[in-house]
Scaffold this motif. Structure first.
Motif, PDB file in Angstrom:
ATOM      1  N   GLY A   7      -1.125   0.370 -15.407  1.00  0.00           N
ATOM      2  CA  GLY A   7      -2.141  -0.109 -14.482  1.00  0.00           C
ATOM      3  C   GLY A   7      -1.692   0.048 -13.046  1.00  0.00           C
ATOM      4  O   GLY A   7      -0.520   0.306 -12.758  1.00  0.00           O
ATOM      5  N   PHE A   8      -2.635  -0.112 -12.164  1.00  0.00           N
ATOM      6  CA  PHE A   8      -2.380   0.018 -10.728  1.00  0.00           C
ATOM      7  C   PHE A   8      -1.554  -1.173 -10.257  1.00  0.00           C
ATOM      8  O   PHE A   8      -1.470  -2.202 -10.943  1.00  0.00           O
ATOM      9  N   MET A   9      -0.937  -1.046  -9.092  1.00  0.00           N
ATOM     10  CA  MET A   9      -0.184  -2.185  -8.565  1.00  0.00           C
ATOM     11  C   MET A   9      -1.114  -3.387  -8.423  1.00  0.00           C
ATOM     12  O   MET A   9      -2.292  -3.243  -8.103  1.00  0.00           O
ATOM     13  N   PHE A  98     -10.946  -2.310  -7.906  1.00  0.00           N
ATOM     14  CA  PHE A  98     -10.093  -2.098  -6.739  1.00  0.00           C
ATOM     15  C   PHE A  98     -10.047  -3.313  -5.821  1.00  0.00           C
ATOM     16  O   PHE A  98      -8.972  -3.691  -5.347  1.00  0.00           O
ATOM     17  N   GLU A  99     -11.175  -3.949  -5.555  1.00  0.00           N
ATOM     18  CA  GLU A  99     -11.191  -5.096  -4.637  1.00  0.00           C
ATOM     19  C   GLU A  99     -10.298  -6.228  -5.132  1.00  0.00           C
ATOM     20  O   GLU A  99      -9.563  -6.841  -4.360  1.00  0.00           O
ATOM     21  N   LYS A 118       2.048   1.761   3.684  1.00  0.00           N
ATOM     22  CA  LYS A 118       1.882   2.999   4.455  1.00  0.00           C
ATOM     23  C   LYS A 118       0.513   3.665   4.311  1.00  0.00           C
ATOM     24  O   LYS A 118       0.292   4.729   4.851  1.00  0.00           O
ATOM     25  N   ASN A 119      -0.403   3.038   3.572  1.00  0.00           N
ATOM     26  CA  ASN A 119      -1.734   3.630   3.392  1.00  0.00           C
ATOM     27  C   ASN A 119      -2.828   2.671   3.832  1.00  0.00           C
ATOM     28  O   ASN A 119      -2.690   1.459   3.697  1.00  0.00           O
ATOM     29  N   SER A 120      -3.929   3.243   4.297  1.00  0.00           N
ATOM     30  CA  SER A 120      -5.092   2.427   4.646  1.00  0.00           C
ATOM     31  C   SER A 120      -5.763   1.967   3.353  1.00  0.00           C
ATOM     32  O   SER A 120      -5.490   2.498   2.272  1.00  0.00           O
ATOM     33  N   LYS A 121      -6.645   1.003   3.487  1.00  0.00           N
ATOM     34  CA  LYS A 121      -7.388   0.521   2.317  1.00  0.00           C
ATOM     35  C   LYS A 121      -8.182   1.665   1.685  1.00  0.00           C
ATOM     36  O   LYS A 121      -8.240   1.784   0.462  1.00  0.00           O
ATOM     37  N   GLU A 122      -8.755   2.517   2.517  1.00  0.00           N
ATOM     38  CA  GLU A 122      -9.548   3.649   2.022  1.00  0.00           C
ATOM     39  C   GLU A 122      -8.674   4.628   1.239  1.00  0.00           C
ATOM     40  O   GLU A 122      -9.078   5.136   0.194  1.00  0.00           O
ATOM     41  N   ASP A 123      -7.470   4.906   1.768  1.00  0.00           N
ATOM     42  CA  ASP A 123      -6.550   5.808   1.074  1.00  0.00           C
ATOM     43  C   ASP A 123      -6.117   5.218  -0.263  1.00  0.00           C
ATOM     44  O   ASP A 123      -6.036   5.921  -1.265  1.00  0.00           O
ATOM     45  N   LEU A 124      -5.840   3.923  -0.264  1.00  0.00           N
ATOM     46  CA  LEU A 124      -5.454   3.256  -1.518  1.00  0.00           C
ATOM     47  C   LEU A 124      -6.586   3.325  -2.537  1.00  0.00           C
ATOM     48  O   LEU A 124      -6.334   3.511  -3.733  1.00  0.00           O
ATOM     49  N   ALA A 125      -7.813   3.177  -2.058  1.00  0.00           N
ATOM     50  CA  ALA A 125      -8.970   3.252  -2.967  1.00  0.00           C
ATOM     51  C   ALA A 125      -9.046   4.632  -3.618  1.00  0.00           C
ATOM     52  O   ALA A 125      -9.367   4.749  -4.808  1.00  0.00           O
ATOM     53  N   GLU A 126      -8.730   5.672  -2.860  1.00  0.00           N
ATOM     54  CA  GLU A 126      -8.732   7.037  -3.408  1.00  0.00           C
ATOM     55  C   GLU A 126      -7.633   7.213  -4.447  1.00  0.00           C
ATOM     56  O   GLU A 126      -7.845   7.819  -5.493  1.00  0.00           O
ATOM     57  N   ILE A 127      -6.440   6.698  -4.143  1.00  0.00           N
ATOM     58  CA  ILE A 127      -5.312   6.774  -5.075  1.00  0.00           C
ATOM     59  C   ILE A 127      -5.679   6.036  -6.365  1.00  0.00           C
ATOM     60  O   ILE A 127      -5.450   6.527  -7.470  1.00  0.00           O
TER      61      ILE A 127
END
Length: 158
Positions: A7-9, A98-99, A118-127
């Motif tokens: 799972g995701f962090m 994600f939220e 090191k990532n924006s919320k938007e970048d994390l959402a993509e990951i």
């Protein structure tokens, strides 16, 4: 065969693994011990390809055991790791939206994750979106953990 938590962090992999078996294996901790440094430092000094190679070796070894294993959130990035995981019949994807995960990660002051910092919320959402498909691809079981307590999740997995 190993019981592997994916799972995701922020999904609660380590918490749930500890509840299932106090002697669980934290794959990230095992990797850091083997690397002799933090994963973040190894990444910056040696690069992701070198890290993924060692991660694959550690995963292959762990899958031969009957231990409960808490994986790192990025274990599914490597096609080789996904192939190894598909051979294991007890992979549990701790799934949340994600939220929910973002709120958990933001609130966790004791564990400041490099990917988060090191990532924006938007970048994390993509990951998250990219990895979600991979978690589902290798999972033999999916448990929605967004609205369950750790105790409820552990009970469901037993």
């Amino acid at each position: 065969m190993a019981k592997v938590l994916l799972g995701f962090m922020g999904a609660g992999k380590s918490t749930i693994a500890r509840g299932l078996d106090p002697d669980f294996v934290d794959m990230d901790a095992m990797l850091e011990e083997r690397l002799g440094m933090s994963i973040a430092r190894f990444f910056s000094e040696k690069g992701e390809a070198a890290f993924r190679q060692i991660e694959e070796e550690v995963l292959a070894d762990l899958l031969k055991t009957d231990q409960v294993v808490s994986t790192g959130g990025g274990v599914v990035i490597s096609p080789r790791n996904r192939a190894l995981l598909k051979e294991n019949s007890d992979n549990i994807y701790l799934k949340a939206d994600f939220e929910t995960l973002y709120q958990r990660i933001s609130a966790d002051q004791d564990n400041q994750r490099p990917l988060f910092l090191k990532n924006s919320k938007e970048d994390l959402a993509e990951i998250f979106k990219e990895r979600q498909a991979w978690y589902e691809e290798v999972a033999s079981r999916v448990v929605d953990v967004a609205r369950l307590s750790p105790e409820e999740i552990i009970e469901e997995l037993r």
